[in-house]
Write an enzyme that holds these catalytic residues in place. Structure first.
Site, short mmCIF file in Angstrom:
data_model
loop_
_atom_site.label_atom_id
_atom_site.label_comp_id
_atom_site.label_asym_id
_atom_site.label_seq_id
_atom_site.Cartn_x
_atom_site.Cartn_y
_atom_site.Cartn_z
CG ASN A 116 -1.87 -1.37 1.29
OD1 ASN A 116 -1.64 -2.18 1.95
ND2 ASN A 116 -2.85 -1.26 0.28
CG MET A 164 -0.31 4.34 3.23
SD MET A 164 -0.23 4.26 4.95
CE MET A 164 0.46 2.61 5.33
CB CYS A 165 -3.31 4.39 -1.53
SG CYS A 165 -3.61 2.48 -1.70
CG LEU A 166 -4.43 5.35 4.70
CD1 LEU A 166 -4.43 6.49 5.54
CD2 LEU A 166 -5.21 4.30 5.08
#
Ligand SMILES: [Zn+2]
Ligand SMILES: [Zn+2]
Ligand SMILES: [Zn+2]
Ligand SMILES: [Zn+2]
Lengths: 517, 151
Positions: B78, B87-89
C-alpha cells in the site's frame, strides 16, 4: 446528372453537410451538366437514388442538438411530471430522479413499492417540507473549524449534523468549484450519506458557486442519460440527442454534426471516423500508439525520387509528385509511377498478400504482418498529413484569390467554390484515412473488392481535386468549372463508399479479423 | 474558519493521548507538515523498524484530505515504491474524505495497514502478487528492507 440534392434526399430534415455542399455547389456551378468519367456503378447508384421516394442514406442517423436552456427545460418538465405522481416537493423529486438516473418508470415502481427505502437510499431520509434556515445555537462548537462563538450562524440538514455556516459554505464551495460535484454531495459528516439538496445550496452558496452548481447539475443530466452526449468541442455548450445505443455500435457509426460545426461520433465522442466502427477505431489507435516507433520512419515528410534519387519535399496535399530535377512522375504513397494511378489499373490502395510459399517461417511471417500494417498505416497517416497540407494550401490560395478578386472585380460568390472544394477535400481525406483502418481489420472476401474499388475511386477523385489547388492562383479562375465538378464528384464518391460500408455493417456482411462488439 | 484552530486542537489531542506506535515530532513553524515516526508492529516483517512518515495537510484542510508519505523505504503493497512513498488510504481519496474526518483516524488506519496490508487496495500490485504466490519470499524481502532502511 444534376447533383442538386433536392430530389435525392428531399424531405429529410436532419443536418447533413453533404446536402449543403451539393446544394450550394449546384447553385454555384449554374447548370451542372458535368462530364464525370462515369463508370457503371455511379449510374446504378443514381438510378437507385432516383427510383423511389427520397430515402435517408444508411450512414446517417436521426438526432437533434440541444442548448443549455433546452436541457434545463427538459429536466424541469420531467421533475414536474413525476412530482405529482410521487407527491413530493420539487427539490426532493429532482434528487430522486437524479438518483435513478432519470429512469422515471423505475423510480415510480420502486417508490410505490417502498417509499421509505427509496428516500433513504437516495440520501433523503424521512419527509421534509420546511424551508431550510440558519440558526444560532447556544453552547455550540463547530466540529470542522472548532470555533464556539455563540453569535455564529449554524446549519444542519434533516440528518441533524450541524456545522457553522461558514464551514458548510466552504465545504460546498470546495465540492462544487474544485471537485465539480453537484447532485451527489453528501452531508459533511463522515458516514452520513444524506445528499445536499439544492435548497441548501441556494441558502448557503455565493451566486458564483450557485451558478456553477446549476451548470454541473445540467451536466449530470446529460451524463446520466444514454441518449444524450456533450459535443466534445472545447467550450461548446450543445448536447446531442440520439437514440443509437452503445450495444448497436458494431452495426452503425452514429455520426452527428453539432450546431458549432463539429462532426463527431455520437457512439464514442471521437471526431468523425466513418466508415470505421468505434471498436475498430479504438483498436487501431491503440495499435498505432504501440507501434509508433516502427512506423515513425515512414511518416518522414521528405523522400527521394525513385528515379534520380534527389530529395523531394511534399508541400501540398496531393500525392501526385513530379521530381523537379528529372521530371519523373510518381506516387508519394507507394512510390510507383504515377502513370498507373489515373486508370483502373490503379492499385495503390490495395495490399497484395504475398503467396503462402514466401511467408514461411516465423521471421518471414512477422515481417509480412509488419509490411501489411505499414501498408495501411502509411496511407492512413498520409491522408491525415495531406489534409493538413491541403488546408494550408487552401488558406494561401484563398488569400491570393481575395487580392485577385479585388483587382479583377470578381464577386464574392465566385470564389466561394474554393471554400466548398477545400471543405469537401478535408471531409473526404478524413473518410479515406479511416477506410485504411477499416481495411486493416477487414477479412478478405468478395465484398472486400467492392470496398477497395470504392476506396480507390474516392482516392483518385480526391487526388485530382487536390492537384487543382496546386495551380498558381491566377490560373485557378480558369479551372473554376473543373473544380466545381470535381468537388461534386468527390462528395458523390464519398457517399457511395459510406453507403456501401454502412449497409454492410447494418447487415453484418463485413467480416473482421477482430471482434468489434 | 481558518484551519489553525482545528489543527492545533487535533495536535493537542494526539499529544495528550498518543496512538500506540505513533510518535509525532513537535510542530513549531509549519503546522501543515508533520513529521511522524511509526514503529513496525511486532509479529510483522516491519517489526523493530522505525519508519519516518510525513503527514502533509493542504491549506484547504480539513475540506481537502491530508496525504501520508513514507520517507523511509518500505516494502509494502500500500506504499508506492518510488521517491514519493505515498500511502494509499481509502479515506484519503477526495471522494471519500469528509471534513469531519480526524487525523487520529487517519494515523490509526495507517498503523493498521502496517499491521495487515490491504491487498484489495494496493498501489504495488507486484507485491500483492508475490504475497499470494510466494508469501515467504514477500516476508523475507520486507524484513530485508526493514533491516536495511528502517533500523
Ligand atoms: Zn465551522
Ligand atoms: Zn448528516
Ligand atoms: Zn459543438
Ligand atoms: Zn465512434
Amino acid at each position: 446528372m444534376a447533383m442538386s440534392s433536392d430530389e435525392e434526399y428531399g424531405s429529410d430534415q436532419m443536418m447533413s453537410d453533404d446536402e449543403l455542399d451539393a446544394d450550394s455547389l449546384g447553385e454555384l456551378a449554374g447548370n451542372l451538366d458535368s462530364d464525370y468519367d462515369n463508370d457503371a456503378d455511379d449510374d446504378q447508384f443514381l438510378e437507385n437514388m432516383r427510383d423511389d421516394k427520397p430515402q435517408k442514406p444508411a450512414y446517417e442517423v436521426d438526432y437533434t442538438t440541444l442548448s443549455d436552456a433546452e436541457l434545463r427545460n427538459k429536466q424541469k418538465e420531467q421533475v414536474e411530471d413525476v412530482r405529482h405522481i410521487l407527491g413530493q416537493p420539487v427539490e426532493q423529486t429532482a434528487i430522486l430522479l437524479r438518483y435513478f438516473k432519470w429512469q422515471k418508470e423505475r423510480l415510480i415502481d420502486k417508490y410505490m413499492d417502498d417509499p421509505d427505502k427509496v428516500l433513504e437510499d437516495a440520501g433523503l431520509g424521512a419527509e421534509w417540507n420546511d424551508d431550510p434556515k440558519l440558526e444560532k445555537v447556544r453552547g455550540f462548537s463547530c466540529d470542522i473549524c472548532c470555533d464556539d462563538d455563540a453569535e455564529m450562524n449554524t446549519y444542519s440538514m434533516r440528518c441533524g449534523h450541524r456545522y457553522c455556516a461558514d464551514c458548510y459554505k466552504q465545504y460546498l464551495e470546495n465540492k462544487i468549484m474544485s471537485e465539480g460535484e453537484s447532485g451527489r454531495i453528501q452531508c459533511p459528516t463522515d458516514g452520513c450519506s444524506r445528499i445536499v439538496d439544492s435548497k441548501t445550496v441556494r441558502l448557503l452558496a455565493s451566486p458564483k458557486v450557485l451558478a456553477r452548481y446549476g451548470e454541473l447539475l445540467n451536466r449530470t443530466y446529460v451524463d446520466d442519460k444514454p441518449n444524450l452526449r456533450w459535443c466534445p468541442a472545447p467550450e461548446c455548450e450543445f448536447a446531442v440527442d440520439c437514440a443509437v445505443r452503445q450495444t448497436e455500435l458494431h452495426k452503425i457509426i452514429p455520426t452527428v454534426v453539432c450546431n458549432c460545426g463539429l462532426r463527431f461520433c455520437f457512439g464514442c465522442g471521437h471526431n468523425d471516423h466513418q466508415p470505421c466502427p468505434c471498436a475498430l477505431m479504438k483498436k487501431w489507435l491503440k495499435k498505432c500508439e504501440d507501434d509508433s516507433e516502427t512506423a515513425n520512419w515512414i511518416s518522414a515528410h521528405t523522400k527521394e525520387c525513385p528515379k534520380c534519387v534527389s530529395t523531394i519535399e511534399k508541400n501540398g496535399g496531393c500525392n501526385h509528385m513530379t521530381c523537379r530535377k528529372c521530371k519523373h512522375e510518381f506516387c508519394w504513397v507507394c512510390m510507383g509511377p504515377w502513370s498507373e494511378h489515373g486508370t483502373n489499373w490503379y492499385n495503390c490502395n490495395r495490399f497484395e498478400e504475398k503467396s503462402g510459399e514466401e511467408a514461411r517461417g516465423q521471421q518471414a511471417k512477422s515481417r509480412a504482418s509488419l509490411e501489411r500494417y505499414l501498408h495501411y498505416y502509411n496511407r492512413y497517416a498520409n491522408h491525415d498529413h495531406s489534409a493538413k497540407l491541403d488546408k494550408d494550401l487552401y488558406v494561401k490560395t484563398e488569400k491570393k484569390m481575395t487580392s485577385l478578386q479585388s483587382s479583377s472585380g470578381m464577386s464574392w460568390i465566385e470564389v466561394q467554390y474554393l471554400e466548398a472544394a477545400s471543405t469537401a477535400l478535408q471531409q473526404c481525406r478524413q473518410t479515406l484515412k479511416w477506410t485504411y483502418a477499416f481495411a486493416f481489420y477487414l477479412q478478405r472476401n468478395n465484398d472486400t473488392y467492392i470496398f477497395e474499388d470504392n476506396q480507390r475511386d474516392l482516392e483518385m477523385a480526391v487526388e485530382q481535386l487536390s492537384e487543382l489547388f496546386e495551380k498558381p492562383a491566377d490560373q485557378l479562375a480558369a479551372s473554376r468549372k473543373e473544380m466545381v465538378d470535381k468537388t461534386a464528384y468527390v462528395g458523390h464518391r464519398r457517399r457511395i463508399l459510406l453507403e456501401d460500408t454502412a449497409n454492410g455493417l447494418r447487415d453484418e456482411r463485413w467480416q473482421f479479423t477482430t471482434d468489434i462488439r | 474558519m481558518s484551519s489553525s484552530k482545528r489543527i492545533t486542537k487535533e495536535y493537542g489531542e494526539l499529544e495528550n493521548d498518543p496512538i500506540p506506535g505513533v510518535t509525532i515530532k513537535p510542530i513549531d513553524q509549519d503546522m501543515y507538515n508533520w513529521d511522524i515516526e511509526m514503529s513496525g508492529p511486532a509479529g510483522t516483517p516491519y517489526a523493530n523498524g522505525t519508519f519516518k512518515v510525513r503527514l502533509t495537510l493542504p491549506t484547504e484542510y480539513p475540506f481537502k484530505p491530508p496525504t501520508i508519505a513514507f520517507k523511509t523505504k518500505i516494502y509494502h503493497p500500500n506504499v508506492s515504491n518510488d521517491d514519493k512513498g505515498n500511502m494509499c488510504l481509502g479515506m484519503l481519496r477526495t471522494d471519500d474524505w469528509k471534513p469531519s474526518c480526524k487525523l487520529r483516524t487517519v494515523l490509526t488506519l495507517a498503523m493498521k495497514l502496517l499491521n495487515e496490508p490491504d491487498t484489495n487496495d494496493a498501489v504495488e500490485t507486484s507485491i500483492v502478487e508475490q504475497m499470494k504466490s510466494n508469501h515467504d519470499a514477500y516476508v523475507q524481502r520486507a524484513k530485508e528492507w526493514t533491516k536495511t532502511y528502517a533500523v
